[in-house]
Scaffold this motif. Structure first.
Motif, PDB file in Angstrom:
ATOM      1  N   ALA A 132      12.559 -28.602  32.114  1.00  0.00           N
ATOM      2  CA  ALA A 132      12.881 -27.253  31.388  1.00  0.00           C
ATOM      3  C   ALA A 132      11.926 -27.142  30.373  1.00  0.00           C
ATOM      4  O   ALA A 132      11.213 -25.807  30.061  1.00  0.00           O
ATOM      5  CB  ALA A 132      14.393 -27.461  30.897  1.00  0.00           C
ATOM      6  N   ALA A 133      11.577 -27.990  29.637  1.00  0.00           N
ATOM      7  CA  ALA A 133      10.615 -27.881  28.485  1.00  0.00           C
ATOM      8  C   ALA A 133       9.100 -27.288  29.165  1.00  0.00           C
ATOM      9  O   ALA A 133       8.537 -26.356  28.421  1.00  0.00           O
ATOM     10  CB  ALA A 133      10.205 -29.240  28.002  1.00  0.00           C
ATOM     11  N   SER A 134       8.838 -27.650  30.406  1.00  0.00           N
ATOM     12  CA  SER A 134       7.601 -27.200  30.848  1.00  0.00           C
ATOM     13  C   SER A 134       7.757 -25.927  31.506  1.00  0.00           C
ATOM     14  O   SER A 134       6.760 -24.887  31.259  1.00  0.00           O
ATOM     15  CB  SER A 134       6.978 -28.056  32.258  1.00  0.00           C
ATOM     16  N   VAL A 135       8.788 -25.361  31.716  1.00  0.00           N
ATOM     17  CA  VAL A 135       8.865 -23.832  31.865  1.00  0.00           C
ATOM     18  C   VAL A 135       8.925 -23.211  30.638  1.00  0.00           C
ATOM     19  O   VAL A 135       8.134 -21.954  30.793  1.00  0.00           O
ATOM     20  CB  VAL A 135      10.496 -23.791  32.547  1.00  0.00           C
ATOM     21  N   PHE A 136       9.508 -23.492  29.737  1.00  0.00           N
ATOM     22  CA  PHE A 136       9.356 -23.089  28.248  1.00  0.00           C
ATOM     23  C   PHE A 136       7.978 -22.993  27.943  1.00  0.00           C
ATOM     24  O   PHE A 136       7.180 -21.821  27.375  1.00  0.00           O
ATOM     25  CB  PHE A 136      10.025 -23.565  27.278  1.00  0.00           C
ATOM     26  N   GLY A 137       6.953 -23.887  28.284  1.00  0.00           N
ATOM     27  CA  GLY A 137       5.627 -23.932  27.884  1.00  0.00           C
ATOM     28  C   GLY A 137       4.770 -23.028  28.655  1.00  0.00           C
ATOM     29  O   GLY A 137       3.976 -22.223  28.173  1.00  0.00           O
ATOM     30  N   VAL A 138       5.250 -22.791  30.068  1.00  0.00           N
ATOM     31  CA  VAL A 138       4.328 -22.007  30.626  1.00  0.00           C
ATOM     32  C   VAL A 138       4.671 -20.472  30.231  1.00  0.00           C
ATOM     33  O   VAL A 138       3.838 -19.578  30.222  1.00  0.00           O
ATOM     34  CB  VAL A 138       4.816 -22.107  32.120  1.00  0.00           C
ATOM     35  N   MET A 139       5.885 -20.053  30.086  1.00  0.00           N
ATOM     36  CA  MET A 139       6.443 -18.961  29.653  1.00  0.00           C
ATOM     37  C   MET A 139       5.780 -18.406  28.507  1.00  0.00           C
ATOM     38  O   MET A 139       5.351 -17.224  28.173  1.00  0.00           O
ATOM     39  CB  MET A 139       7.859 -18.835  29.760  1.00  0.00           C
ATOM     40  N   ASN A 140       5.864 -19.238  27.594  1.00  0.00           N
ATOM     41  CA  ASN A 140       5.092 -18.944  26.101  1.00  0.00           C
ATOM     42  C   ASN A 140       3.665 -18.758  26.287  1.00  0.00           C
ATOM     43  O   ASN A 140       3.175 -17.709  25.768  1.00  0.00           O
ATOM     44  CB  ASN A 140       5.319 -20.145  25.101  1.00  0.00           C
ATOM     45  N   ALA A 141       3.039 -19.589  26.982  1.00  0.00           N
ATOM     46  CA  ALA A 141       1.428 -19.245  27.306  1.00  0.00           C
ATOM     47  C   ALA A 141       1.212 -18.147  27.930  1.00  0.00           C
ATOM     48  O   ALA A 141       0.247 -17.314  27.381  1.00  0.00           O
ATOM     49  CB  ALA A 141       0.990 -20.638  28.120  1.00  0.00           C
ATOM     50  N   LEU A 142       2.189 -17.513  29.093  1.00  0.00           N
ATOM     51  CA  LEU A 142       1.765 -16.444  29.581  1.00  0.00           C
ATOM     52  C   LEU A 142       2.200 -15.165  28.788  1.00  0.00           C
ATOM     53  O   LEU A 142       0.947 -14.230  28.811  1.00  0.00           O
ATOM     54  CB  LEU A 142       2.884 -16.311  30.988  1.00  0.00           C
ATOM     55  N   VAL A 143       2.986 -15.117  28.056  1.00  0.00           N
ATOM     56  CA  VAL A 143       3.305 -13.975  27.088  1.00  0.00           C
ATOM     57  C   VAL A 143       2.272 -13.969  25.963  1.00  0.00           C
ATOM     58  O   VAL A 143       1.586 -12.728  25.561  1.00  0.00           O
ATOM     59  CB  VAL A 143       4.616 -14.026  26.439  1.00  0.00           C
ATOM     60  N   GLU A 144       1.573 -14.962  25.594  1.00  0.00           N
ATOM     61  CA  GLU A 144       0.525 -15.139  24.497  1.00  0.00           C
ATOM     62  C   GLU A 144      -0.595 -14.660  25.068  1.00  0.00           C
ATOM     63  O   GLU A 144      -1.448 -13.664  24.501  1.00  0.00           O
ATOM     64  CB  GLU A 144       0.241 -16.331  24.115  1.00  0.00           C
ATOM     65  N   MET A 145      -0.770 -14.876  26.270  1.00  0.00           N
ATOM     66  CA  MET A 145      -2.079 -14.461  26.917  1.00  0.00           C
ATOM     67  C   MET A 145      -2.003 -13.088  27.463  1.00  0.00           C
ATOM     68  O   MET A 145      -3.034 -12.325  27.818  1.00  0.00           O
ATOM     69  CB  MET A 145      -2.414 -15.269  28.055  1.00  0.00           C
ATOM     70  N   ASN A 146      -0.688 -12.355  27.611  1.00  0.00           N
ATOM     71  CA  ASN A 146      -0.515 -11.000  28.308  1.00  0.00           C
ATOM     72  C   ASN A 146      -1.041 -11.197  29.578  1.00  0.00           C
ATOM     73  O   ASN A 146      -1.737 -10.471  30.200  1.00  0.00           O
ATOM     74  CB  ASN A 146      -1.249  -9.871  27.396  1.00  0.00           C
ATOM     75  N   ALA A 147      -0.786 -12.443  30.370  1.00  0.00           N
ATOM     76  CA  ALA A 147      -1.108 -12.588  31.578  1.00  0.00           C
ATOM     77  C   ALA A 147      -0.827 -11.675  32.551  1.00  0.00           C
ATOM     78  O   ALA A 147       0.470 -11.025  32.554  1.00  0.00           O
ATOM     79  CB  ALA A 147      -0.816 -13.801  32.028  1.00  0.00           C
ATOM     80  N   PRO A 148      -1.670 -10.950  33.621  1.00  0.00           N
ATOM     81  CA  PRO A 148      -1.263  -9.938  34.350  1.00  0.00           C
ATOM     82  C   PRO A 148      -0.619 -10.856  35.752  1.00  0.00           C
ATOM     83  O   PRO A 148      -0.906 -10.492  36.844  1.00  0.00           O
ATOM     84  CB  PRO A 148      -2.587  -9.459  35.082  1.00  0.00           C
ATOM     85  N   VAL A 149       0.676 -11.188  35.669  1.00  0.00           N
ATOM     86  CA  VAL A 149       1.528 -11.931  36.445  1.00  0.00           C
ATOM     87  C   VAL A 149       2.707 -11.684  36.320  1.00  0.00           C
ATOM     88  O   VAL A 149       3.252 -11.262  35.564  1.00  0.00           O
ATOM     89  CB  VAL A 149       1.019 -13.525  36.726  1.00  0.00           C
ATOM     90  N   ASN A 150       3.787 -11.537  37.425  1.00  0.00           N
ATOM     91  CA  ASN A 150       5.172 -11.560  37.318  1.00  0.00           C
ATOM     92  C   ASN A 150       5.680 -13.139  37.454  1.00  0.00           C
ATOM     93  O   ASN A 150       5.299 -13.670  38.654  1.00  0.00           O
ATOM     94  CB  ASN A 150       5.698 -10.676  38.307  1.00  0.00           C
ATOM     95  N   VAL A 151       6.351 -13.681  36.387  1.00  0.00           N
ATOM     96  CA  VAL A 151       6.837 -14.969  36.688  1.00  0.00           C
ATOM     97  C   VAL A 151       8.296 -15.044  36.117  1.00  0.00           C
ATOM     98  O   VAL A 151       8.612 -14.325  35.018  1.00  0.00           O
ATOM     99  CB  VAL A 151       6.028 -15.998  35.881  1.00  0.00           C
ATOM    100  N   VAL A 152       9.145 -15.648  36.695  1.00  0.00           N
ATOM    101  CA  VAL A 152      10.547 -16.079  36.151  1.00  0.00           C
ATOM    102  C   VAL A 152      10.721 -17.367  35.762  1.00  0.00           C
ATOM    103  O   VAL A 152      10.314 -18.372  36.760  1.00  0.00           O
ATOM    104  CB  VAL A 152      11.679 -15.411  37.244  1.00  0.00           C
ATOM    105  N   GLY A 153      10.982 -17.840  34.874  1.00  0.00           N
ATOM    106  CA  GLY A 153      11.379 -19.014  34.333  1.00  0.00           C
ATOM    107  C   GLY A 153      12.708 -19.354  34.311  1.00  0.00           C
ATOM    108  O   GLY A 153      13.590 -18.839  33.414  1.00  0.00           O
ATOM    109  N   VAL A 154      13.431 -20.181  35.277  1.00  0.00           N
ATOM    110  CA  VAL A 154      14.762 -20.370  35.140  1.00  0.00           C
ATOM    111  C   VAL A 154      14.904 -21.921  34.812  1.00  0.00           C
ATOM    112  O   VAL A 154      14.253 -22.864  34.911  1.00  0.00           O
ATOM    113  CB  VAL A 154      15.309 -20.558  36.710  1.00  0.00           C
ATOM    114  N   VAL A 155      15.950 -22.007  33.778  1.00  0.00           N
ATOM    115  CA  VAL A 155      16.335 -23.443  33.379  1.00  0.00           C
ATOM    116  C   VAL A 155      17.679 -23.653  33.664  1.00  0.00           C
ATOM    117  O   VAL A 155      18.693 -22.800  32.996  1.00  0.00           O
ATOM    118  CB  VAL A 155      15.895 -23.557  31.546  1.00  0.00           C
ATOM    119  N   ALA A 156      18.175 -24.785  33.983  1.00  0.00           N
ATOM    120  CA  ALA A 156      19.243 -25.225  34.372  1.00  0.00           C
ATOM    121  C   ALA A 156      19.811 -26.243  33.303  1.00  0.00           C
ATOM    122  O   ALA A 156      19.251 -27.448  33.348  1.00  0.00           O
ATOM    123  CB  ALA A 156      19.583 -25.761  35.473  1.00  0.00           C
TER     124      ALA A 156
END
Length: 489
Positions: free
Chosen positions: A289-313
């Motif tokens: 779950a922590a890695s999902v948070f890490g990826v999502m934070n990086a993507l929004v900071e970069m304003n990356a041109p991709v669509n990604v959903v991070g699901v955490v159980a």
């Protein structure tokens, strides 16, 4: 930490430290020679003393009395061209050596690397510097974070500027994401609860308009029929959470990549309770779950041109009077029934319902990340992440991403011959397959719930954290995932 890629003249570049390469013959690169000339040959005199070790990756930090660089860090490179693995060693060693300084300028971009370009070199240097600058200090009353606040990568001319900047941006994003994952992973279980993770996801959505967060509570999950997930969650007094962070940075019609992270914020094993030795490390059971948070934070900071959903159980696995018992049978969201033979095989129970729920996002690819099995540690140790996939192309792409980022994975078998090990006399399947091939049968279990889409499973039980004196979360496989997401298009 701020990262810069700029054309520099070393004789005029103000810096607390200039990082210079020294080959196996004590020769400097062009920038090193220029600084040696500007300092009246002092660098050459220092090298002649023989204080710099001969092994590749050896470092020597010295102060300068002349010039705009206050210090020089010599880094032994060995015979050119160096391998990619050797260059990573140089990057890591040099980064660790300057964390006590306020800033540094690296001229290791001048090192010749076999089968690698300048963009890759910049990525490795930025990633190493970002990772080295991290320190967990939240609960240390007298500790201070590392002071390194600025890291500059030397560009020899304007023609290289774009490539070095691109590598710097990617490497720094990978470091940012990894460090966020490390921080979450290192938090104790009494603070980092499922509710805490849900609030972190909501806070991220408030900061970034391209990201929205949805949180399912216990009642909503029960209503959706997530019986496998709730069989784990019901043993704890802490409410569980199924979290979805939807980042829409790409085209509206592009199907998203969905990442699914196991978020067991503490794992006692439940009724099948774990031995007490090193049980404190079960706070790391939410590193997926922590890695999902890490990826999502990086993507929004970069304003990356991709669509990604991070699901955490997210849930706790606790041994209360409400906890599941060996022999219990539960019904998953997919409708498949599961006989629980071991309550310490809980990760696959929360993930199977998360994988079913992930289908609602109409994904192009689903990748789950989990500290799933001790068996994977026995198979691969701490160096490689275990990789399973239901399509060869996805497996190949993830392996290639890991090789490029230095966050390696190894493909494991997902053969039909292993599936009968999950047969149950009383339900559609059981949650363990016995002692043999434990990581494989765990992946086989998850594959039953990912048949409708392209899917991969990353077992990070060996790579997500380090034990012993250097105990702590590693932030893996954030670099691999970001490399795949941003470079596979």
């Amino acid at each position: 930490m701020q990262f810069f890629a700029k054309v520099t003249d070393i004789s005029k570049q103000r810096s607390a430290c200039a990082i210079l390469a020294v080959n196996d013959k004590d020769q400097l690169t062009d920038s090193g020679n220029a600084l040696d000339k500007a300092s009246n040959g002092s660098l050459g005199k220092l090298l002649k003393r023989g204080d710099l070790g001969k092994a590749a990756g050896s470092t020597l930090l010295v102060s300068l009395l002349e010039g705009d660089a206050e210090r020089v860090l010599f880094v032994r490179t060995g015979k050119a061209p160096v391998s990619q693995a050797e260059f990573r060693k140089l990057a890591n060693a040099s980064a660790k050596a300057v964390t006590s300084l306020k800033d540094a300028t690296s001229y290791l971009t001048e090192v010749a690397v076999r089968d690698a370009d300048i963009e890759w070199q910049a990525q490795q240097l930025a990633l190493a510097a970002g990772l080295a600058g991290y320190k967990f200090t939240r609960f240390l009353s007298d500790a201070k974070p590392n002071p390194l606040a600025k890291f500059t990568l030397h560009v020899s001319d304007k023609k290289q500027q774009k490539a070095v900047q691109a590598g710097t941006d990617l490497g720094s994003a990978q470091a940012l994401g990894s460090n966020i994952a490390r921080e979450l992973g290192n938090l104790p279980g009494n603070l980092c609860t499922p509710t805490y993770l849900a609030n972190e996801a909501k806070a991220l959505a408030k900061k970034h308009p391209k990201l929205t967060t949805t949180v399912l509570d216990n009642k909503k999950m029960e209503a959706l029929g997530m019986g496998a997930f709730m069989s784990v969650a019901k043993g704890s007094d802490e409410p569980a959470a199924m979290i979805a962070m939807q980042y829409k940075g790409g085209k509206a019609n592009d199907k998203p990549i969905v990442l699914v992270g196991k978020g067991i914020t503490f794992d006692t094993g439940g009724i099948s309770i774990k031995p007490g030795l090193q049980m404190d490390e079960m706070k790391f059971d939410m590193c997926g779950a922590a890695s999902v948070f890490g990826v999502m934070n990086a993507l929004v900071e970069m304003n990356a041109p991709v669509n990604v959903v991070g699901v955490v159980a997210a849930a706790e696995n606790m041994p209360s009077g409400r906890a599941s018992k060996p022999g219990d049978i539960v019904t998953s969201m997919s409708g498949k029934t599961i006989e629980i033979l071991n309550t310490d095989a809980e990760g696959r129970l929360v993930l199977c319902d998360a994988l079913t729920w992930a289908g609602k996002f109409k994904p192009s690819v689903v990748i789950d990340i989990a500290t799933l099995t001790g068996a994977c540690v026995i198979a691969l140790g701490n160096h490689a992440t275990g990789l399973y996939a239901n399509q060869d192309q996805l497996a190949n792409d993830l392996i290639a991403a890991g090789e490029t980022a230095g966050d390696r994975a190894w493909r494991m078998p997902l053969w039909d011959e292993y599936q009968p090990m999950l047969n149950s006399n009383f339900a559609d399947l059981q949650n363990i397959g016995g002692r043999e091939a434990g990581s494989v049968t765990a992946a086989c279990f998850l594959s039953r719930f990912a048949e409708e889409y392209t899917w991969a499973h990353l077992d990070i039980a060996g790579s997500a954290w380090i034990s012993g004196a250097a105990k702590g979360a590693t932030g893996r496989p954030v670099p691999l995932l970001l490399q795949y997401i941003l470079k596979s298009k």
